[in-house]
Scaffold this motif. Structure first.
Motif, mmCIF file in Angstrom:
data_model
loop_
_atom_site.group_PDB
_atom_site.id
_atom_site.type_symbol
_atom_site.label_atom_id
_atom_site.label_comp_id
_atom_site.label_asym_id
_atom_site.label_seq_id
_atom_site.Cartn_x
_atom_site.Cartn_y
_atom_site.Cartn_z
ATOM 1 N N MET A 1 -9.217 17.341 -4.171
ATOM 2 C CA MET A 1 -10.072 16.116 -4.280
ATOM 3 C C MET A 1 -9.729 15.069 -3.655
ATOM 4 S SD MET A 1 -10.278 16.333 -8.565
ATOM 5 C CE MET A 1 -10.747 17.939 -9.546
ATOM 6 N N THR A 2 -10.577 13.891 -3.985
ATOM 7 C CA THR A 2 -10.598 12.860 -3.081
ATOM 8 C C THR A 2 -9.992 11.622 -4.028
ATOM 9 O OG1 THR A 2 -11.959 13.732 -1.376
ATOM 10 C CG2 THR A 2 -11.499 11.193 -1.376
ATOM 11 N N LEU A 3 -9.274 10.996 -3.612
ATOM 12 C CA LEU A 3 -8.548 9.537 -4.375
ATOM 13 C C LEU A 3 -8.938 8.315 -3.282
ATOM 14 C CD1 LEU A 3 -6.517 11.945 -5.081
ATOM 15 C CD2 LEU A 3 -6.082 10.520 -7.062
ATOM 16 N N LEU A 4 -9.362 7.232 -3.854
ATOM 17 C CA LEU A 4 -9.517 5.903 -3.193
ATOM 18 C C LEU A 4 -8.726 4.890 -3.872
ATOM 19 C CD1 LEU A 4 -10.733 4.175 -1.111
ATOM 20 C CD2 LEU A 4 -12.813 3.769 -2.467
ATOM 21 N N TYR A 5 -7.886 4.365 -3.302
ATOM 22 C CA TYR A 5 -6.854 3.284 -3.726
ATOM 23 C C TYR A 5 -7.342 2.031 -2.869
ATOM 24 C CZ TYR A 5 -3.394 6.694 -5.578
ATOM 25 O OH TYR A 5 -2.783 7.548 -6.290
ATOM 26 N N VAL A 6 -7.604 1.237 -3.769
ATOM 27 C CA VAL A 6 -8.043 -0.363 -3.362
ATOM 28 C C VAL A 6 -6.992 -1.348 -3.905
ATOM 29 C CG1 VAL A 6 -9.925 -2.121 -3.232
ATOM 30 C CG2 VAL A 6 -10.323 0.604 -3.380
ATOM 31 N N PHE A 7 -6.400 -2.012 -2.694
ATOM 32 C CA PHE A 7 -5.397 -3.184 -3.056
ATOM 33 C C PHE A 7 -5.615 -4.175 -2.321
ATOM 34 C CE2 PHE A 7 -2.762 0.567 -4.485
ATOM 35 C CZ PHE A 7 -2.681 0.421 -5.775
ATOM 36 N N PRO A 8 -5.384 -5.386 -2.733
ATOM 37 C CA PRO A 8 -5.626 -6.621 -1.906
ATOM 38 C C PRO A 8 -4.761 -6.747 -0.800
ATOM 39 C CG PRO A 8 -4.382 -7.302 -3.918
ATOM 40 C CD PRO A 8 -4.808 -5.729 -3.913
ATOM 41 N N HIS A 9 -3.317 -6.181 -0.761
ATOM 42 C CA HIS A 9 -2.273 -6.511 0.398
ATOM 43 C C HIS A 9 -1.558 -5.341 0.956
ATOM 44 C CE1 HIS A 9 -2.018 -10.172 -2.538
ATOM 45 N NE2 HIS A 9 -2.717 -10.532 -1.461
ATOM 46 N N PRO A 10 -1.278 -5.473 2.192
ATOM 47 C CA PRO A 10 -0.270 -4.569 2.819
ATOM 48 C C PRO A 10 0.778 -4.442 1.890
ATOM 49 C CG PRO A 10 -1.308 -5.913 4.743
ATOM 50 C CD PRO A 10 -1.640 -6.589 3.210
ATOM 51 N N ASP A 11 1.431 -3.358 1.561
ATOM 52 C CA ASP A 11 2.387 -3.068 0.931
ATOM 53 C C ASP A 11 2.160 -2.621 -0.787
ATOM 54 O OD1 ASP A 11 3.129 -5.505 -0.907
ATOM 55 O OD2 ASP A 11 4.187 -6.343 0.940
ATOM 56 N N ASP A 12 1.145 -3.219 -0.885
ATOM 57 C CA ASP A 12 0.753 -2.763 -2.450
ATOM 58 C C ASP A 12 0.691 -1.401 -2.773
ATOM 59 O OD1 ASP A 12 0.508 -5.393 -3.242
ATOM 60 O OD2 ASP A 12 -1.895 -5.481 -2.803
ATOM 61 N N GLU A 13 0.468 -0.587 -1.868
ATOM 62 C CA GLU A 13 0.503 1.007 -2.054
ATOM 63 C C GLU A 13 1.741 1.606 -2.042
ATOM 64 O OE1 GLU A 13 1.593 0.618 1.696
ATOM 65 O OE2 GLU A 13 -0.048 -0.442 1.240
ATOM 66 N N SER A 14 2.819 0.839 -1.409
ATOM 67 C CA SER A 14 4.087 1.210 -1.442
ATOM 68 C C SER A 14 4.965 0.750 -2.563
ATOM 69 C CB SER A 14 4.747 1.036 0.126
ATOM 70 O OG SER A 14 4.060 1.872 0.797
ATOM 71 N N PHE A 15 4.618 -0.514 -2.791
ATOM 72 C CA PHE A 15 5.446 -0.888 -4.126
ATOM 73 C C PHE A 15 5.312 -0.458 -5.436
ATOM 74 C CE2 PHE A 15 7.590 -5.011 -2.533
ATOM 75 C CZ PHE A 15 7.646 -4.652 -1.218
ATOM 76 N N GLY A 16 5.263 0.892 -5.536
ATOM 77 C CA GLY A 16 5.084 1.482 -6.887
ATOM 78 C C GLY A 16 4.215 2.706 -6.917
ATOM 79 N N PRO A 17 3.023 2.806 -6.284
ATOM 80 C CA PRO A 17 1.972 3.948 -6.262
ATOM 81 C C PRO A 17 2.526 4.982 -5.175
ATOM 82 C CG PRO A 17 0.774 2.060 -6.205
ATOM 83 C CD PRO A 17 2.162 1.576 -6.038
ATOM 84 N N ALA A 18 3.373 4.583 -4.201
ATOM 85 C CA ALA A 18 3.708 5.650 -2.929
ATOM 86 C C ALA A 18 4.238 6.953 -3.470
ATOM 87 C CB ALA A 18 4.734 4.897 -2.092
ATOM 88 N N PRO A 19 5.106 7.080 -4.299
ATOM 89 C CA PRO A 19 5.406 8.532 -4.658
ATOM 90 C C PRO A 19 4.348 9.408 -5.353
ATOM 91 C CG PRO A 19 7.233 6.884 -5.444
ATOM 92 C CD PRO A 19 5.963 6.135 -5.058
ATOM 93 N N ALA A 20 3.372 8.567 -6.016
ATOM 94 C CA ALA A 20 2.208 9.360 -6.620
ATOM 95 C C ALA A 20 1.337 9.829 -5.520
ATOM 96 C CB ALA A 20 1.589 8.563 -7.659
ATOM 97 N N ILE A 21 1.098 8.930 -4.530
ATOM 98 C CA ILE A 21 0.396 9.423 -3.220
ATOM 99 C C ILE A 21 1.006 10.532 -2.466
ATOM 100 C CG2 ILE A 21 -0.616 8.310 -1.115
ATOM 101 C CD1 ILE A 21 -0.612 5.625 -2.589
ATOM 102 N N ALA A 22 2.139 10.110 -2.182
ATOM 103 C CA ALA A 22 2.928 11.084 -1.607
ATOM 104 C C ALA A 22 2.754 12.795 -2.386
ATOM 105 C CB ALA A 22 4.304 10.921 -1.554
ATOM 106 N N ARG A 23 2.718 12.800 -3.609
ATOM 107 C CA ARG A 23 2.369 14.070 -4.427
ATOM 108 C C ARG A 23 1.139 14.424 -4.158
ATOM 109 N NH1 ARG A 23 2.712 15.029 -10.920
ATOM 110 N NH2 ARG A 23 1.280 16.775 -10.761
ATOM 111 N N GLN A 24 0.197 13.611 -4.224
ATOM 112 C CA GLN A 24 -1.408 13.917 -4.279
ATOM 113 C C GLN A 24 -1.676 14.472 -2.736
ATOM 114 O OE1 GLN A 24 -2.651 9.855 -5.054
ATOM 115 N NE2 GLN A 24 -2.068 10.456 -7.284
ATOM 116 N N VAL A 25 -1.153 13.814 -1.887
ATOM 117 C CA VAL A 25 -1.255 14.432 -0.501
ATOM 118 C C VAL A 25 -0.673 15.685 -0.276
ATOM 119 C CG1 VAL A 25 -0.873 13.857 2.189
ATOM 120 C CG2 VAL A 25 -1.570 12.106 0.701
#
Length: 238
Positions: free
Chosen positions: A1-25
């Motif tokens: 499946m495909t997931l799209l994360y939308v955040f305002p700033h660089p680092d928003d994806e890493s300050f919390g969501p990153a482990p979930a993103i890593a698992r999804q990939v």
């Protein structure tokens, strides 16, 4: 499946969501990341003696490094950092809706309504992503995203909270994405890309806030127990 994360700033994806993103990939899902600003207006630039433009260029490079570490496809836009509340929201909504049409995600992800912080860009992003998601659902018959998820911390469970972080009540949480040690290591590698924010990362240890799993509120969904992933209960339509 495909997931799209939308955040305002660089680092928003890493300050919390990153482990979930890593698992999804790791599990074979495609993850796209849309970052609305280059983040150049941060106060950290003064410590580095950089202009807004120079800081934005540095942070764009860092977020590309983080996206590469996570295995996500990155798009960085150049809306004004710290100024999203002054824009016509329809301009933001239009860009996000076009990205949804291009990526055709099953799941769209952004911040919950409080933005997890006092930063107005976070709050604005929640609102415009929700509008763009609804518009895409209206316009993309048979191809629209099937879930809108809001990354959140859990109210009352934020560890050592010097930044005044906010959270959502535990009863609103619709999914908690746990992760393996290798996913945490991937997330740490993504965080390490933010060399300009090394002191901030060291001071706040953002991954401590998600040690028991990354929490998400699921828009207009109710479940007896939180789902274990953002793709649970979604059947792959091929």
């Amino acid at each position: 499946m495909t997931l799209l994360y939308v955040f305002p700033h660089p680092d928003d994806e890493s300050f919390g969501p990153a482990p979930a993103i890593a698992r999804q990939v790791r599990e074979g899902h495609d993850v796209a990341l849309l970052t609305l600003t280059k983040g150049g207006a941060t106060k950290v630039r003064h410590d580095l003696g950089l202009s807004v433009e120079e800081m934005g260029a540095r942070r764009e490079q860092e977020t590309q490094c983080a996206a590469d570490a996570l295995g996500a496809d990155l798009t960085v836009l150049d809306f004004p950092d710290g100024g999203l509340q002054d824009l016509d929201p329809r301009d933001l909504e239009h860009v996000i809706e076009r990205k949804i049409e291009a990526v055709r995600p099953d799941v769209v992800v952004t911040y919950d309504y409080h933005g997890n912080s006092v930063h107005p860009d976070h709050v604005v992003t929640h609102a415009v992503v929700k509008r763009a998601y609804e518009a895409a659902c209206d316009e993309m018959a048979g191809r629209s995203p099937r879930r809108l998820a809001f990354f959140t911390l859990v109210q009352g469970e934020v560890a050592d909270n010097p930044a005044g972080l906010r959270g959502s009540p535990r009863e609103r949480v619709g999914a908690v994405v746990t992760f393996a040690d290798e996913d945490r290591q991937t997330a740490e590698a993504a965080l390490a890309c933010y060399e300009t924010y090394a002191a901030v990362v060291e001071a706040h240890q953002p991954l401590r806030q998600v040690e028991d799993g990354v929490a998400f509120v699921l828009f207009q969904e109710e479940h007896d127990e939180p789902l274990g992933s953002l793709t649970d209960d979604l059947h792959d339509e091929g």
